[in-house]
Design a protein around this motif. Sequence first.
Motif, PDB file in Angstrom:
ATOM      1  N   VAL A   7       0.843  -1.194   0.000  1.00 41.21           N
ATOM      2  CA  VAL A   7       0.000   0.000   0.000  1.00 41.21           C
ATOM      3  C   VAL A   7       0.880   1.247   0.000  1.00 41.21           C
ATOM      4  O   VAL A   7       1.638   1.491   0.942  1.00 41.21           O
ATOM      5  N   ALA A   8       0.776   2.032  -1.067  1.00 38.75           N
ATOM      6  CA  ALA A   8       1.555   3.268  -1.195  1.00 38.75           C
ATOM      7  C   ALA A   8       0.596   4.450  -1.217  1.00 38.75           C
ATOM      8  O   ALA A   8      -0.030   4.728  -2.239  1.00 38.75           O
ATOM      9  N   HIS A   9       0.475   5.111  -0.075  1.00 41.90           N
ATOM     10  CA  HIS A   9      -0.464   6.235   0.037  1.00 41.90           C
ATOM     11  C   HIS A   9       0.108   7.256   1.022  1.00 41.90           C
ATOM     12  O   HIS A   9       0.338   6.932   2.184  1.00 41.90           O
ATOM     13  N   PRO A  10       0.342   8.498   0.589  1.00 42.47           N
ATOM     14  CA  PRO A  10       0.958   9.491   1.468  1.00 42.47           C
ATOM     15  C   PRO A  10       0.052   9.994   2.583  1.00 42.47           C
ATOM     16  O   PRO A  10       0.530  10.566   3.553  1.00 42.47           O
ATOM     17  N   GLN A  11      -1.264   9.781   2.456  1.00 43.70           N
ATOM     18  CA  GLN A  11      -2.212  10.221   3.480  1.00 43.70           C
ATOM     19  C   GLN A  11      -3.148   9.067   3.842  1.00 43.70           C
ATOM     20  O   GLN A  11      -4.366   9.184   3.813  1.00 43.70           O
ATOM     21  N   SER A  15      -7.654   8.369   4.326  1.00 41.32           N
ATOM     22  CA  SER A  15      -8.266   7.812   3.120  1.00 41.32           C
ATOM     23  C   SER A  15      -9.410   6.865   3.466  1.00 41.32           C
ATOM     24  O   SER A  15      -9.182   5.772   4.010  1.00 41.32           O
ATOM     25  N   SER A  16     -10.633   7.254   3.141  1.00 41.71           N
ATOM     26  CA  SER A  16     -11.788   6.379   3.366  1.00 41.71           C
ATOM     27  C   SER A  16     -11.747   5.176   2.431  1.00 41.71           C
ATOM     28  O   SER A  16     -12.195   4.080   2.786  1.00 41.71           O
ATOM     29  N   PHE A  20     -11.736   1.230   3.658  1.00 38.84           N
ATOM     30  CA  PHE A  20     -12.703   0.282   3.109  1.00 38.84           C
ATOM     31  C   PHE A  20     -11.999  -0.967   2.588  1.00 38.84           C
ATOM     32  O   PHE A  20     -12.402  -2.104   2.888  1.00 38.84           O
ATOM     33  N   LEU A  21     -10.935  -0.782   1.824  1.00 37.73           N
ATOM     34  CA  LEU A  21     -10.210  -1.911   1.256  1.00 37.73           C
ATOM     35  C   LEU A  21      -9.513  -2.734   2.334  1.00 37.73           C
ATOM     36  O   LEU A  21      -9.453  -3.964   2.242  1.00 37.73           O
ATOM     37  N   LYS A  22      -9.015  -2.069   3.345  1.00 37.20           N
ATOM     38  CA  LYS A  22      -8.350  -2.799   4.431  1.00 37.20           C
ATOM     39  C   LYS A  22      -9.345  -3.692   5.171  1.00 37.20           C
ATOM     40  O   LYS A  22      -9.021  -4.819   5.563  1.00 37.20           O
ATOM     41  N   ALA A  23     -10.562  -3.188   5.363  1.00 39.13           N
ATOM     42  CA  ALA A  23     -11.597  -3.998   6.014  1.00 39.13           C
ATOM     43  C   ALA A  23     -11.888  -5.254   5.195  1.00 39.13           C
ATOM     44  O   ALA A  23     -12.097  -6.343   5.741  1.00 39.13           O
ATOM     45  N   ALA A  24     -11.889  -5.107   3.867  1.00 41.21           N
ATOM     46  CA  ALA A  24     -12.109  -6.261   2.995  1.00 41.21           C
ATOM     47  C   ALA A  24     -10.933  -7.238   3.076  1.00 41.21           C
ATOM     48  O   ALA A  24     -11.127  -8.458   3.141  1.00 41.21           O
ATOM     49  N   ALA A  25      -9.727  -6.716   3.091  1.00 40.91           N
ATOM     50  CA  ALA A  25      -8.538  -7.570   3.147  1.00 40.91           C
ATOM     51  C   ALA A  25      -8.415  -8.286   4.493  1.00 40.91           C
ATOM     52  O   ALA A  25      -7.951  -9.428   4.561  1.00 40.91           O
TER      53      ALA A  25
END
Length: 227
Positions: A7-11, A15-16, A20-25
């Motif tokens: 996961v590459a995300h500066p904020q 990030s909603s 959401f994706l983390k809950a799925a994973a």
Amino acid sequence: MKTLVIVAHPQLANSSTESFLKAAADNENNVMWHELKTPFDISQEQELLKSATRIIFQFPLYWYSAPAILKQWLDEVWNSQLTSSYLLKGRELGIVTTVAHSASAFQPGASQGYTIAEILRPYQALAHAMEMKYLPPLPIYQFAQQSEEERQLLFIHYQQYLTLDKFLHFSDQTQWFIDHLNVKIAQESDLLQQAKLEQLLALLQDQQEELDDLHTSIGWLREKEDD
């Protein structure tokens, strides 16, 4: 199969979409969610890569590319020790990217002018150089504007992208639903809800049997054509 989600995300905390994706994973046992943070422990990062069967690069699309931290990670972690020995040969590489524009904007003649597949071509080239299998990307368009039903479908599609060997095959998708329904039925304490789930399970199993019969018939017809 073990999946590593890079996961590459500066904020990330704000990030909603990523929440959401983390809950799925998190619902999947063989999925590791790995957030990139500097400085990188090169040996540890490489061990994570070598332990995975499917590697997913996940990021928001910034100016038709990934955030800078993914490029830095590639420069530092995918060094000669990893690449020269083809340690990732035969693994799978997939891309999950979130996009602010609509899907219709990414085509020749539309506002963005290129397809998502064309924009992400450098990652396909990377997979080719490493002798990895490149998976069709999973773009997520305008998450903030999606309806509840669209998000429910995305939740399922994302889980399948992470876990199914052949996530594009309808029969494998059906079996995935059957397996997950069996787990939910076993965990459900409400008898009425359990009965509804069992009805849905029976319907899916019937469809799976019909699909199997269809495949058998097609195979028989092909054999007759070859005779």
